[in-house]
Design a protein around this motif. Structure first.
Motif, PDB file in Angstrom:
ATOM      1  N   VAL A  90      -4.190  25.013 -30.983  1.00  0.00           N
ATOM      2  CA  VAL A  90      -3.982  27.356 -31.492  1.00  0.00           C
ATOM      3  C   VAL A  90      -6.065  27.461 -32.282  1.00  0.00           C
ATOM      4  O   VAL A  90      -6.369  27.085 -33.090  1.00  0.00           O
ATOM      5  N   ASN A  91      -5.608  25.903 -34.027  1.00  0.00           N
ATOM      6  CA  ASN A  91      -6.110  25.442 -34.908  1.00  0.00           C
ATOM      7  C   ASN A  91      -7.051  24.959 -34.423  1.00  0.00           C
ATOM      8  O   ASN A  91      -7.950  25.161 -35.609  1.00  0.00           O
ATOM      9  N   CYS A 104      -6.831  27.206 -25.485  1.00  0.00           N
ATOM     10  CA  CYS A 104      -5.463  26.888 -25.167  1.00  0.00           C
ATOM     11  C   CYS A 104      -4.692  27.924 -24.147  1.00  0.00           C
ATOM     12  O   CYS A 104      -3.535  27.689 -24.452  1.00  0.00           O
ATOM     13  N   THR A 109      -0.247  24.997 -27.339  1.00  0.00           N
ATOM     14  CA  THR A 109       0.229  24.253 -29.283  1.00  0.00           C
ATOM     15  C   THR A 109      -0.001  24.370 -30.541  1.00  0.00           C
ATOM     16  O   THR A 109      -1.224  25.539 -30.211  1.00  0.00           O
ATOM     17  N   ASP A 110       0.505  25.086 -31.602  1.00  0.00           N
ATOM     18  CA  ASP A 110       0.031  24.938 -33.053  1.00  0.00           C
ATOM     19  C   ASP A 110      -1.689  24.506 -32.732  1.00  0.00           C
ATOM     20  O   ASP A 110      -2.300  25.004 -33.426  1.00  0.00           O
ATOM     21  N   GLU A 111      -1.716  22.808 -32.748  1.00  0.00           N
ATOM     22  CA  GLU A 111      -2.905  22.391 -33.142  1.00  0.00           C
ATOM     23  C   GLU A 111      -3.305  22.630 -32.373  1.00  0.00           C
ATOM     24  O   GLU A 111      -4.716  22.869 -32.699  1.00  0.00           O
ATOM     25  N   PRO A 163       2.387  27.608 -39.771  1.00  0.00           N
ATOM     26  CA  PRO A 163       1.270  26.761 -39.132  1.00  0.00           C
ATOM     27  C   PRO A 163       0.628  27.216 -38.473  1.00  0.00           C
ATOM     28  O   PRO A 163      -0.276  25.616 -37.751  1.00  0.00           O
ATOM     29  N   LEU A 164       0.141  28.457 -37.908  1.00  0.00           N
ATOM     30  CA  LEU A 164      -1.120  29.384 -36.852  1.00  0.00           C
ATOM     31  C   LEU A 164      -1.853  29.066 -38.405  1.00  0.00           C
ATOM     32  O   LEU A 164      -1.600  30.053 -39.775  1.00  0.00           O
ATOM     33  N   SER A 186      -0.797  31.360 -29.092  1.00  0.00           N
ATOM     34  CA  SER A 186      -0.228  29.930 -29.372  1.00  0.00           C
ATOM     35  C   SER A 186       1.240  29.954 -27.484  1.00  0.00           C
ATOM     36  O   SER A 186       1.463  28.995 -27.952  1.00  0.00           O
ATOM     37  N   VAL A 231      -1.659  33.927 -33.236  1.00  0.00           N
ATOM     38  CA  VAL A 231       0.345  33.950 -32.504  1.00  0.00           C
ATOM     39  C   VAL A 231       0.352  34.388 -30.833  1.00  0.00           C
ATOM     40  O   VAL A 231       0.630  33.417 -29.927  1.00  0.00           O
TER      41      VAL A 231
END
Length: 233
Positions: free
Chosen positions: A64-65, A96, A60-62, A40-41, A56, A53
């Motif tokens: 981070v992206n 983040c 949330t991964d979202e 997901p990342l 994160s 990671v």
């Protein structure tokens, strides 16, 4: 969910499943829903995976992206990152959360990678855990998703689902990791870690299921009458 493949007989559907039956159901259901779970990342290589990671944690991964493209523009390798300032890194990763600690860790670990590892991310759990800002879970993710070494990273979401599914006593994430490794075949660990995360997001979230709502919870525990209280790590 529809068209799921599982091995529940009419007799089983009227009682709570035994642990071995729950394990089989979980493996078959998750393999059907997520046969090739993506990481997901967003990342480009093992180094950018490590940084993503790290970011994160409590984020949330979202999110981070959304942040990492600008960070990779600043520096996408340890040599370039080690030359940046904490302030410049922090300015980018602030959304983040925990940005003061994370920015210092990113700079320091990048310097260590250059000085000790010729700019390469180490491929052992012990060496990864020695890096600033890298705990056991982060190191396990890099080992499994970066190097393909069997590992079972356990975050708060996996910890919660493992309790709902009766796979652990829920004392802490370390115990949950040991219990899951004991129950599931080693060759499934890397995919299963991701599959559980995706299932938790889509079907068994903290607010969307209380241990009696989603397919796996309903099928494993058809006689469960009250919400499953989970112990936070």
């Amino acid at each position: 969910m529809t068209n799921q493949t599982h091995s529940i007989t009419p007799d089983q559907s009227e009682r709570n499943l035994l642990k071995a039956e729950r394990v089989t159901l979980i493996l078959e259901t998750l393999a059907t829903l997520y046969p090739n779970p993506p990481i997901p990342l967003d990342h480009r290589d093992t180094y950018t995976l490590l940084i993503a990671v790290l970011l994160s944690a409590q984020c949330t991964d979202e999110r981070v992206n959304q942040v990492t493209p600008a960070l990779w523009q600043l520096a996408d390798n340890p040599y370039s990152m080690s030359q940046q300032s904490v302030e410049d890194i922090q300015a980018i990763i602030r959304p983040c959360g925990l940005s003061p600690q994370k920015s210092k860790a990113i700079l320091k670990l990048s310097q260590i990678l250059v000085e000790r590892y010729d700019g390469e991310v180490p491929d052992t759990l012990d060496a990864l855990e020695e890096l600033p800002g890298v705990g056991h879970k982060t190191a396990s993710v890099v080992m499994s998703q970066g190097y393909g070494v069997p590992a079972f990273p356990v975050d708060t979401h996996i910890h919660r689902l493992a309790q709902r599914w009766g796979l652990t006593n829920g004392k802490n994430v370390a115990q949950t990791e040991k219990d899951l490794k004991r129950l599931f075949p080693k060759e499934r660990w890397n995919d299963l870690h991701l599959q559980i995360i995706y299932y938790g997001r889509e079907h068994c979230s903290a607010r969307g299921c209380d241990g009696r709502v989603c397919f796996i919870c309903r099928t494993c525990y058809p006689k469960r009458k009250h919400p499953k209280k989970t112990i936070k790590p």
